[in-house]
Design an enzyme around this catalytic site. Structure first.
Site, short mmCIF file in Angstrom:
data_model
loop_
_atom_site.label_atom_id
_atom_site.label_comp_id
_atom_site.label_asym_id
_atom_site.label_seq_id
_atom_site.Cartn_x
_atom_site.Cartn_y
_atom_site.Cartn_z
N GLY A 2 14.79 18.61 -16.89
CA GLY A 2 13.75 19.24 -16.08
C GLY A 2 14.30 19.82 -14.79
O GLY A 2 14.90 19.10 -13.99
N LEU B 54 0.83 -1.20 0.00
CA LEU B 54 0.00 0.00 0.00
C LEU B 54 0.87 1.26 0.00
O LEU B 54 2.08 1.19 0.20
CB LEU B 54 -0.92 -0.01 1.23
CG LEU B 54 -1.89 -1.19 1.34
CD1 LEU B 54 -2.53 -1.23 2.72
CD2 LEU B 54 -2.95 -1.13 0.24
N GLY C 194 -3.92 8.53 -8.76
CA GLY C 194 -2.63 9.21 -8.79
C GLY C 194 -2.14 9.59 -10.16
O GLY C 194 -2.91 9.87 -11.08
N HIS D 140 14.47 30.72 21.78
CA HIS D 140 15.83 31.03 21.33
C HIS D 140 16.81 30.03 21.92
O HIS D 140 16.71 29.70 23.11
CB HIS D 140 16.22 32.45 21.78
CG HIS D 140 17.64 32.80 21.47
ND1 HIS D 140 18.05 33.18 20.21
CD2 HIS D 140 18.76 32.81 22.25
CE1 HIS D 140 19.34 33.42 20.23
NE2 HIS D 140 19.81 33.20 21.46
#
Length: 461
Positions: free
Chosen positions: A176, A38, A140, A440
């Site tokens: 790309g 899955l 998907g 901090h």
């Protein structure tokens, strides 16, 4: 009587989340998935394995470049790629088995196999037809192709093949300059590859804030990645296990070539709806995507769609939100997704993150805004981690001070962005964030400083 209240087709982040939420809301639910495990692309061959590789390569970089600076002396580690792939797979296995456990815990039936919809209210898996009052398509996406580039997942690979390489390539060409290409390109660059990115546009990460894109390009070049921008790939050829990439420079149409041991095709993704029978069923499509209304319903009653198969950014968390929302809608509740507050993250080093509008978008719509910026070089924690490069930028409405967007490049950006997401979800002003006490020393102080810069000014810049 139907076998199920809901059948979800696809067990990726959108699908499995939708199925679990349906079950939690009292709906009898099944999820169709043909993989052996899955989790869909994200958990099996996408988000999770790539993050494991990014993490391993970043630690390798720390050990070889920064350990000695911190007084951590000793022999530098070497790269054992097969061992690294075992680690990557262990991360995948633990996550996918976790989803299977959640299915059992929530009583979601896993219908193993690939599904199709022969008619409304029916889902066929293998030879068996199951009936359902509602069907959710969550199948998907897949890697987009490019004319002249033939993928063999050995020499010319998609992200799937790039996560299974048997050795670190001497030379890698990435086609790309988007998220996938830059993440995996940076992994192999750190592991020792000579990486060249070929991008069609004249800038990387198209659609992002222009200032972030320029700074990111400088940082990646500094790390050793090479770039050919404004370049149109004409094709690839493979001979004797080596590849040649041919491209044209768009400014003068001149033709060039690059040799590579591995070519990574990373030109985006496209919706995956093959084999579902949507055309025969009459489901209305738009540019390869399922056309849906404001409630994620298709034009066929009882058939919904979410995630990468519908419009919007192809992001796992966007699909998850839609999965929960459509489950709530089916259960009679009011499912909702705020599409203006969906963060985006690039998990390189440093990380890049964004939410909301960019300066370019605000200028295009003629909206008056103010900018609050703060460099990580002014953040004590970042400097001590050798992570002072980058900055935080917050955009706020010039009149109301309401936060309209945020753009970060720097350490932990993917986690820091959510502070602004929560603020935007509640309609907060930059001043609200600026007046919120931050511990901090933390990286998050840079967020507060950027918010302060929207007003009277940052303290440490």
């Amino acid at each position: 009587m139907a076998d199920y209240d809901v059948i979800v087709i696809g067990a990726g982040p959108g699908g499995y989340v939708c199925a679990i939420r349906c079950a939690q809301l009292g709906l009898k639910t099944a999820c169709v998935e043909g993989r052996e495990t899955l989790g869909g692309t994200c958990l099996n061959v996408g988000c999770i394995p790539s993050k494991a590789m990014l993490h391993a390569s970043e630690l390798y970089h720390e050990a070889t470049e920064n350990f000695a600076k911190m007084g951590l002396m000793g022999k530098s580690p070497s790269v054992d790629l097969p061992k690294m792939l075992e680690y990557k797979q262990s991360s995948v296995d633990s996550n996918t088995s976790g989803i299977e456990f959640l299915f059992k815990k929530n009583k979601v039936d896993w219908l193993k196999g690939y599904g199709s919809i022969p008619e409304a209210g029916k889902v066929k898996v293998g030879d068996k037809v199951h009936t359902a009052k509602n069907i959710v398509i969550a199948t998907g996406s897949e890697a987009a192709s490019l004319p002249g580039v033939e993928v063999d997942e050995k020499v010319v690979v998609t992200s799937t093949g790039a996560l299974e390489l048997k050795k670190v390539p001497g030379k890698m060409v990435v086609i790309g300059g988007g998220v996938i290409g830059l993440e995996l390109g940076s992994v192999y660059s750190r592991l020792g590859s000579e990486v060249t990115v070929v991008e069609f546009q004249d800038h990387i990460i198209p659609g992002s804030d222009g200032e972030i894109s320029k700074q990111f390009l400088k940082m990646l070049k500094k790390q050793g990645l090479k770039f050919e921008l404004n370049a149109a790939v004409q094709g690839t050829s493979v001979k004797n296990g080596k590849a040649t990439v041919t491209y044209k420079k768009r400014k003068d149409d001149s033709e060039h070539t690059l040799d590579a041991d591995v070519v990574l095709l990373a030109t985006g993704r496209r919706p995956y709806t093959s084999g579902l029978g949507l055309e025969e069923l009459g489901v209305e499509m738009e540019r390869g995507m399922v056309k849906t209304d404001a409630h994620w319903s298709s034009n066929i009653k009882g058939i919904y769609a979410i995630g990468d198969v519908i419009s919007g950014p192809m992001l796992a968390h966007k699909a998850e939100d839609e999965g929960m929302a459509v489950a709530e809608t089916i259960a009679g509740q009011h499912g909702h997704v705020n599409y203006s507050v969906i963060p985006g993250v690039i998990y390189t080093h440093p990380e890049v993150a964004n939410v909301g509008q960019t300066e370019e978008q605000l200028k295009a719509e003629g909206r008056k805004y103010k900018v609050g910026k703060f460099p990580f070089m002014g953040n004590a924690r970042a400097k001590s981690h050798f992570a002072g490069e980058g900055f935080v930028k917050i955009l706020a409405d010039a009149e109301t001070d309401r936060i309209l967007g945020a753009h970060l490049i720097g350490p932990m950006a993917g986690d820091l962005i959510h502070e602004v997401c929560v603020a935007m979800e509640f309609g907060a002003a930059a001043e609200d964030l600026a007046r919120t006490c931050h511990a901090h020393p933390t990286f998050s102080e840079a967020m507060r400083e950027a918010a302060l810069a929207c007003g009277d000014g940052a303290i440490h810049a």
